[in-house]
Each structure stands twice: as C-alpha cells, then as structure tokens.
Write a protein that holds these residues in place. Structure first.
Motif, PDB file in Angstrom:
ATOM      1  N   ASN A 159       0.781  -1.072  -0.156  1.00 28.41           N
ATOM      2  CA  ASN A 159      -0.149  -0.072   0.085  1.00 28.41           C
ATOM      3  C   ASN A 159       0.784   1.389   0.135  1.00 28.41           C
ATOM      4  N   THR A 160       2.058   1.137   0.402  1.00 30.72           N
ATOM      5  CA  THR A 160       2.961   2.416   0.604  1.00 30.72           C
ATOM      6  C   THR A 160       4.088   2.346  -0.344  1.00 30.72           C
ATOM      7  N   ASP A 161       4.082   1.413  -1.426  1.00 28.86           N
ATOM      8  CA  ASP A 161       5.120   1.161  -2.362  1.00 28.86           C
ATOM      9  C   ASP A 161       5.315   2.564  -3.388  1.00 28.86           C
ATOM     10  N   PRO A 162       6.529   2.856  -3.222  1.00 30.42           N
ATOM     11  CA  PRO A 162       6.680   4.110  -4.240  1.00 30.42           C
ATOM     12  C   PRO A 162       6.412   4.203  -5.621  1.00 30.42           C
ATOM     13  N   GLN A 163       6.286   2.824  -6.075  1.00 33.03           N
ATOM     14  CA  GLN A 163       6.178   2.665  -7.280  1.00 33.03           C
ATOM     15  C   GLN A 163       4.750   3.146  -7.883  1.00 33.03           C
ATOM     16  N   VAL A 164       3.707   3.005  -7.067  1.00 33.83           N
ATOM     17  CA  VAL A 164       2.355   3.293  -7.072  1.00 33.83           C
ATOM     18  C   VAL A 164       1.932   4.481  -6.205  1.00 33.83           C
ATOM     19  N   ARG A 165       2.713   4.971  -5.268  1.00 36.44           N
ATOM     20  CA  ARG A 165       2.596   6.117  -4.422  1.00 36.44           C
ATOM     21  C   ARG A 165       4.047   6.943  -4.246  1.00 36.44           C
ATOM     22  N   PRO A 166       4.221   7.513  -5.297  1.00 37.85           N
ATOM     23  CA  PRO A 166       5.725   8.148  -5.244  1.00 37.85           C
ATOM     24  C   PRO A 166       5.518   9.424  -4.342  1.00 37.85           C
ATOM     25  N   ASP A 167       4.264   9.991  -4.020  1.00 38.28           N
ATOM     26  CA  ASP A 167       4.318  10.903  -2.986  1.00 38.28           C
ATOM     27  C   ASP A 167       3.276  10.741  -1.864  1.00 38.28           C
ATOM     28  N   PRO A 168       3.817  10.080  -1.048  1.00 34.19           N
ATOM     29  CA  PRO A 168       2.791   9.614   0.499  1.00 34.19           C
ATOM     30  C   PRO A 168       1.994  10.704   0.850  1.00 34.19           C
TER      31      PRO A 168
END
Length: 440
Positions: free
Chosen positions: A350-359
């Motif tokens: 859910n926090t993978d930067p590949q899908v959520r680059p800006d948390p």
C-alpha cells in the motif's frame, strides 16, 4: 506428502558470527541450514514491527527490492512480497503461486506446536487453502451465506450492540476502547448473525486474538475455536435457522462437516479480526490527527475519510501467509524455488513508491488499497461491505454518544499489539464527560 528436499546449504559461505539481524528466538531444531539468501535476513517479529513497521518495510525494499528474504518464528525462512505489482502478480497467477499449503517443502521440519501453524495450515480443509474448481464452489457457498445477511438488520444490530457496550462505561468517564469496545463489537454482532450466543462469542474472540498474535498458546486457541465452531455446526444441522451458519450448511457443495466447520472458522475470524482493528485504528487516527477534529464534536463527515486512510496507512491485515511457487521462478528479482513460502505484504504494498511516489498526497476517494486482499482468495465484496457497515456504525455511535472523547495518555505512549500479521493497538485509553445510559 512426499519428503521435501532440503534447502541449499549456506555452509559454503559462512556469515558473520552474530550479524545484527539474526533471529532473536532460537531456531527450530529440525530446520535445514538456511539458504545463502536468508543468512542475514530480518526476523518478521519483534519491537520494530510494533513501533515502526513502515520504516522496516522501507528498509527491506531499499535493501532487497520488492521481494525480501525474512525469517518467521523459530528462524523459518520465507519471502515477504513488498511490491504492489508483485502482490498483484502473485494473487492473479494461481497456477504459479498456489494457495495449497501442502506444497511447502519445510513441513517435515515444523513441529506440531509451532505458533504459526494455525495461520499456514498444513492439511487443513479450510477454503483458504483450496484451489481451482473446488475453491470456486466453496467460495460460492460462503458468498451466499454472507449475502443472506440483511444490510439494514446488520446496521441496526451494530448500533444496538454499540449502545449496549457504551452503556457499560459511559457513566465512568473513562475506558479502554480496544478491550471494552473495538474487540467486542464485531464479534457480538457477527455472533448473532452466525448463530453463536454472546457467551460463545466472548470465548471465540479470545481464541482468535491469541491465534493472530502468534502467541505460544496459539495452537491451543485454534483448537478451542475449532471446537466452538464444530458444536455450532452440529446444533444448526439439527435445528437450522435464518443464520449464516445454517445457510452455509445448506449450500455446501459436499456436505462435509469438516469442510463446513473450517469454512465457518474462516468466515468468522476474517470478518471479526480485521473489523475490530479497523475500528480501533480509525478511532486512534481521529483522536490524534487534527484533520478529523470536526467528527469528535458529533459530526460524521470525516468518518469515511478516516476509515479509508487507515486502510492505506495502518491496514489491519498487514501480512498474510502464504503462497507457494509450483515451480522454480523469479519474482521481483529474487530467485524462488518450488515450495518456498511467500508472505503477502499488504501494508508494504500500500505504500510502494512505484504506485504512491508522494505519500503526502491524500488517498481520499482512492480505494485501490490491497487491505482486503486480491484475486480469487481475496475478501468477497459481501464481506467487505459487512465489515464497513459494522465498523462505521461502531465509530459513529461512539462519537455521537461521547462527543468530547479524548486520549487519556500521550499519543506516543500508545502501544501496538505484537503481531506482524495484524496491525492494531493493545489498548486505547480515553476519557470523556460521563453521560447517561440509553433507555433501550
């Protein structure tokens, strides 16, 4: 089951005597030597998984990529799937990444009292570990059993039980919202619709919590939970009613009592445990984050937003075991052998930067989280909707009844339960202005 082949020996490449990430618990005596990939792997337990799991996942991702070697209780090697795309790949390809736990090649080295045995399930007849057409038929029976729960009756029952629980502490002006509320509400609601009595619900709630914490008594707790479900199935065979258990019995594709009992265990545990932590985690967020202050004065506008954010940032289902490759393969740059154990890291994905680059970007309105799993073994839509109904009713009822509720301890003193599988608080102490009980 055929004798599993031993894992490759690490003897040719000796590791340092005491690397910092070696397991803190003694290794199981029957385990083969760790493979080279796992000689300095992080143990999937311990204080950091309570206090800062997101940081642990980031470090594992930086060091190993989207799939990381980890050690389970007793030094048992496994692979933690951290990447969002990799979790989707594993859950979508049932032929390559099977849910059949009998494929694990380390079963011969695992003792009967291993605390994680109830979560992985050798030779269990549970729907969790079935595949193919057998799984689809049993999943249909489970879905039909859940679909028969009237959503309006579910909401009404949730509100009534929420009021009853709040009545138990509202005059006192203080409470532990985990022990006295969040971990009781889903079980008592579900007990009614499954056909359990309230006293039986208390017993199975304790057993489920013990199992999910991976406590030393997890195997005994699983046995107690099994006995309660078997007794309920026997009672409903003799006297069926308008409850989910009776519907499950009537719709079972085989009529096997063992299969029905195992599926009932899955239905109840999977519905209760994550919902309880969803309630607790959402209340914690709303009590510690000023963005949700309006809800604490009796409003409800932010409840859905907070519930959604919890599924992204503190999802109750952190890690789920397991999947087993049916042949040697490569996933996320790691070479896996047939029969290796994979743990699905929903929280990390859910926090993978590949899908959520800006948390920092808000997740409001975004429901692409993996908190309910994915693929044919993911939580059915009827289960998701029921969990949301119970959780939302419980949160809103509490905020309506106790509009000035506040933490009784500093936020940094809140403790998380010691489970790498479930994310939830050990306690949530609060204070509020004492109020009257309801008349109903």
């Amino acid at each position: 089951m055929t004798q599993p082949e031993p894992l490759p020996s690490a003897a040719a490449t000796p590791a340092p005597a005491e690397p910092p990430s070696r397991p803190s618990l003694p290794s199981l005596p029957g385990l083969p030597d760790l493979p080279d990939s796992h000689v300095d792997a992080v143990e999937l337990s311990g204080p950091r998984f309570q206090t800062e799991p997101a940081q642990v996942y980031r470090e594992l991702r930086q060091r190993h990529g989207p799939v990381a070697p980890v050690l389970l209780h007793g030094g048992v090697p496994a692979w933690l799937v951290l990447g969002y795309r990799e979790v989707l790949q594993v859950t979508q390809d049932a032929a390559l990444f099977s849910r059949d736990s009998s494929l694990w090649r380390l079963w011969s080295a695992i003792p009967e009292d291993w605390p994680l045995r109830p979560l992985i399930g050798e030779k269990q007849e549970s729907i969790l570990f079935t595949v193919g057409e057998v799984h689809r038929k049993r999943a249909d029976a489970v879905n039909e059993a859940l679909f028969g729960i009237d959503p309006f009756a579910l909401r009404d029952r949730s509100e009534r039980i929420a009021d009853t629980l709040i009545d138990g502490f509202c005059e006192r002006g203080s409470s532990d919202l985990i022990a006295e509320y969040a971990r009781l509400l889903p079980a008592l609601v579900l007990a009614y619709f499954f056909g359990f009595s309230d006293s039986e619900a208390d017993e199975v709630t304790h057993s489920i919590n013990d199992m999910m914490d991976g406590a030393e008594t997890a195997v005994e707790s699983q046995a107690a939970f099994y006995t309660a479900c078997r007794e309920l199935v026997a009672a409903k065979r003799e006297h069926p009613g308008a409850d989910a258990t009776s519907r499950l019995i009537s719709r079972s594709p085989t009529g096997s009592e063992e299969e029905i009992v195992q599926d009932l265990m899955v239905m109840f545990a999977a519905a209760h445990q994550p919902t309880a932590e969803w309630i607790g985690n959402t209340l914690r967020l709303m009590l510690t984050d000023e963005r949700f202050a309006l809800s604490l004065s009796g409003g409800r506008r932010s409840v859905g937003w907070a519930m959604n954010e919890v599924l992204w940032e503190d999802t109750p289902s952190q890690n789920v075991a397991g999947r087993w490759p049916t042949r040697d393969t490569v996933l996320g740059g790691q070479r896996l052998h047939a029969g290796d154990l994979l743990v699905l890291g929903f929280a990390a994905a859910n926090t993978d930067p590949q899908v959520r680059p800006d948390p920092a970007v808000s997740t409001q309105g975004n429901s692409a989280f993996l908190s309910f799993g994915h693929g044919e073994h993911g939580c059915p839509m009827t289960g998701r909707e029921s969990a949301e109904t119970i959780a939302r009713a419980g949160i809103e009822a509490l905020l309506d009844r106790l509009p000035d509720v506040d933490l009784a301890v500093p936020a940094q003193d809140l403790l998380w339960r010691p489970s790498p599988w479930m994310r939830g608080l050990s306690a949530l102490p609060v204070r509020f202005t004492p109020g009257p009980r309801t008349l109903g």
